[in-house]
Write a protein that holds these residues in place. Structure first.
Motif, PDB file in Angstrom:
ATOM      1  N   GLY A  28       0.789  -1.223   0.000  1.00  0.00           N
ATOM      2  CA  GLY A  28       0.000   0.000   0.000  1.00  0.00           C
ATOM      3  C   GLY A  28       0.825   1.279   0.000  1.00  0.00           C
TER       4      GLY A  28
ATOM      5  N   GLY B 137       2.438   2.570  -2.428  1.00  0.00           N
ATOM      6  CA  GLY B 137       2.253   3.317  -3.676  1.00  0.00           C
ATOM      7  C   GLY B 137       3.162   2.858  -4.819  1.00  0.00           C
ATOM      8  N   LYS B 138       3.772   1.719  -4.658  1.00  0.00           N
ATOM      9  CA  LYS B 138       4.727   1.237  -5.669  1.00  0.00           C
ATOM     10  C   LYS B 138       4.023   0.902  -6.987  1.00  0.00           C
ATOM     11  CE  LYS B 138       5.980  -2.184  -2.973  1.00  0.00           C
ATOM     12  NZ  LYS B 138       4.956  -2.022  -1.920  1.00  0.00           N
ATOM     13  N   THR B 139       2.925   0.147  -6.873  1.00  0.00           N
ATOM     14  CA  THR B 139       2.177  -0.220  -8.083  1.00  0.00           C
ATOM     15  C   THR B 139       1.600   1.033  -8.746  1.00  0.00           C
ATOM     16  OG1 THR B 139       1.661  -2.408  -7.218  1.00  0.00           O
ATOM     17  CG2 THR B 139       0.192  -1.552  -8.930  1.00  0.00           C
ATOM     18  N   THR B 140       1.126   1.947  -7.939  1.00  0.00           N
ATOM     19  CA  THR B 140       0.562   3.187  -8.494  1.00  0.00           C
ATOM     20  C   THR B 140       1.634   3.971  -9.246  1.00  0.00           C
ATOM     21  OG1 THR B 140      -1.009   3.250  -6.654  1.00  0.00           O
ATOM     22  CG2 THR B 140      -0.743   5.277  -7.917  1.00  0.00           C
TER      23      THR B 140
HETATM   24  P1  ATP Z   1       1.108  -3.547  -2.924  1.00  0.00           P
HETATM   25  O1  ATP Z   1       2.441  -4.148  -2.761  1.00  0.00           O
HETATM   26  O2  ATP Z   1       0.116  -4.014  -1.913  1.00  0.00           O
HETATM   27  O3  ATP Z   1       0.578  -3.577  -4.317  1.00  0.00           O
HETATM   28  P2  ATP Z   1       1.833  -0.835  -3.386  1.00  0.00           P
HETATM   29  O4  ATP Z   1       2.975  -0.197  -2.689  1.00  0.00           O
HETATM   30  O5  ATP Z   1       2.031  -1.270  -4.781  1.00  0.00           O
HETATM   31  O6  ATP Z   1       1.311  -2.024  -2.525  1.00  0.00           O
HETATM   32  P3  ATP Z   1      -0.420   0.606  -4.355  1.00  0.00           P
HETATM   33  O7  ATP Z   1      -1.077  -0.602  -4.929  1.00  0.00           O
HETATM   34  O8  ATP Z   1       0.220   1.562  -5.280  1.00  0.00           O
HETATM   35  O9  ATP Z   1       0.657   0.180  -3.268  1.00  0.00           O
HETATM   36  O10 ATP Z   1      -1.499   1.353  -3.453  1.00  0.00           O
HETATM   37  C1  ATP Z   1      -1.296   2.631  -2.884  1.00  0.00           C
HETATM   38  C2  ATP Z   1      -2.589   3.101  -2.222  1.00  0.00           C
HETATM   39  O11 ATP Z   1      -3.610   3.284  -3.190  1.00  0.00           O
HETATM   40  C3  ATP Z   1      -3.162   2.133  -1.201  1.00  0.00           C
HETATM   41  O12 ATP Z   1      -3.697   2.899  -0.141  1.00  0.00           O
HETATM   42  C4  ATP Z   1      -4.249   1.434  -1.951  1.00  0.00           C
HETATM   43  O13 ATP Z   1      -5.257   0.981  -1.087  1.00  0.00           O
HETATM   44  C5  ATP Z   1      -4.743   2.495  -2.894  1.00  0.00           C
HETATM   45  N1  ATP Z   1      -5.239   1.919  -4.155  1.00  0.00           N
HETATM   46  C6  ATP Z   1      -4.566   1.139  -4.988  1.00  0.00           C
HETATM   47  N2  ATP Z   1      -5.280   0.808  -6.082  1.00  0.00           N
HETATM   48  C7  ATP Z   1      -6.480   1.428  -5.918  1.00  0.00           C
HETATM   49  C8  ATP Z   1      -7.691   1.505  -6.694  1.00  0.00           C
HETATM   50  N3  ATP Z   1      -7.791   0.902  -7.877  1.00  0.00           N
HETATM   51  N4  ATP Z   1      -8.708   2.233  -6.202  1.00  0.00           N
HETATM   52  C9  ATP Z   1      -8.600   2.866  -5.005  1.00  0.00           C
HETATM   53  N5  ATP Z   1      -7.508   2.837  -4.234  1.00  0.00           N
HETATM   54  C10 ATP Z   1      -6.450   2.141  -4.662  1.00  0.00           C
END
Ligand code: ATP
Length: 234
Positions: free
Chosen positions: A37, A39-42
């Motif tokens: 969570g 934000g890496k995937t984002t």
């Molecule tokens: P992970 O390893 O769990 O994928 P991450 O570091 O990649 O984590 P992200 O997936 O980028 O994290 O998520 C960052 C934030 O955005 C989190 O709070 C998540 O709940 C939120 N989030 C991610 N995708 C969505 C979406 N499609 N709609 C709403 N909120 C989202």
């Protein structure tokens, strides 16, 4: 090669990225680590044009690509291997690989297909089987092969080792290293922090939408905060 500055992005009211600055020099492997969570995937989705930034800039090879459509980003030379692989289960291995080249108009697609089969002989053996019949590790190789079929200059890998057995994880990291050694720049998101730092030239640590630490991978590996939070305190 890739420069992200002051990037802010999210989903509706959720500000997943609060200000991200990150740079990926040509020829390197850069690892982006952080808790679920963070934000890496984002960040990866914003680079690909799958999430529209609210502010900030993403530039690639000196050109502003902020907010470009996904197919245009791919055309510029960036490919994503998404979290969870997104293999088309009903389509054959060959068809999955061909999907990766669907935007190409040059005549080297067949040549690149043979290169992928040479790199992953198991995919050559199974080329007529549905993607869904492959093991997890084979599906990850297929996802990487599919991304390579677009001839990326920059490859984004989102959690490639997720859910795989240790021996298979070692294979995947070896492949990442080889792809980089052959000239492809890599941005790697990983939960497997130890391996991700070991393989990288530079590492970035992300927490709740911000980069909190970055530097040469060897320095990040020895940072007490990283040791404490991600490497079990050793
Ligand atoms: P992970 O390893 O769990 O994928 P991450 O570091 O990649 O984590 P992200 O997936 O980028 O994290 O998520 C960052 C934030 O955005 C989190 O709070 C998540 O709940 C939120 N989030 C991610 N995708 C969505 C979406 N499609 N709609 C709403 N909120 C989202």
């Amino acid at each position: 090669m890739l420069e992200i500055s002051q990037l802010i992005a999210g989903y509706g009211n959720i500000k997943a990225l609060k200000t991200v600055n990150l740079s990926v020099p040509k020829g390197t492997i850069v690892s982006l680590i952080g808790a679920n969570g963070a934000g890496k995937t984002t960040t990866m989705k914003a680079i690909m044009g799958m999430v529209q930034p609210a502010a900030g800039q993403i530039s690639f090879q000196g050109h502003n690509i902020t907010g470009l459509a996904v197919h245009k980003v791919v055309n510029r030379g960036i490919s994503l291997v998404p979290e969870g692989r997104s293999i088309l289960a009903q389509m054959t291995v060959l068809e999955n690989l061909e999907m990766g080249a669907y935007q190409r108009t040059d005549n080297a697609v067949q040549h690149d297909l043979e290169k992928v089969f040479a790199r992953f002989p198991i995919l050559a053996e199974r080329r007529q089987q549905p993607g869904g019949t492959l093991s997890g590790g084979q599906q990850q190789m297929l996802a990487i092969g599919r991304a390579l079929m677009a001839r990326p200059k920059l490859l984004l890998l989102d959690e490639p080792s997720m859910g795989l057995a240790p021996l298979v994880v070692a294979d995947i990291f070896k492949v990442i290293r080889e792809i980089n050694a052959e000239g492809t720049t890599i941005l790697l998101v990983e939960q497997n922090v130890r391996q991700a730092i070991k393989i990288a030239h530079y590492a970035y640590v992300m927490e709740t939408g911000r980069i909190v630490l970055h530097g040469p991978a060897a320095e990040i590996a020895n940072d007490p905060r990283v040791m404490e939070a991600y490497l079990g305190g050793r």
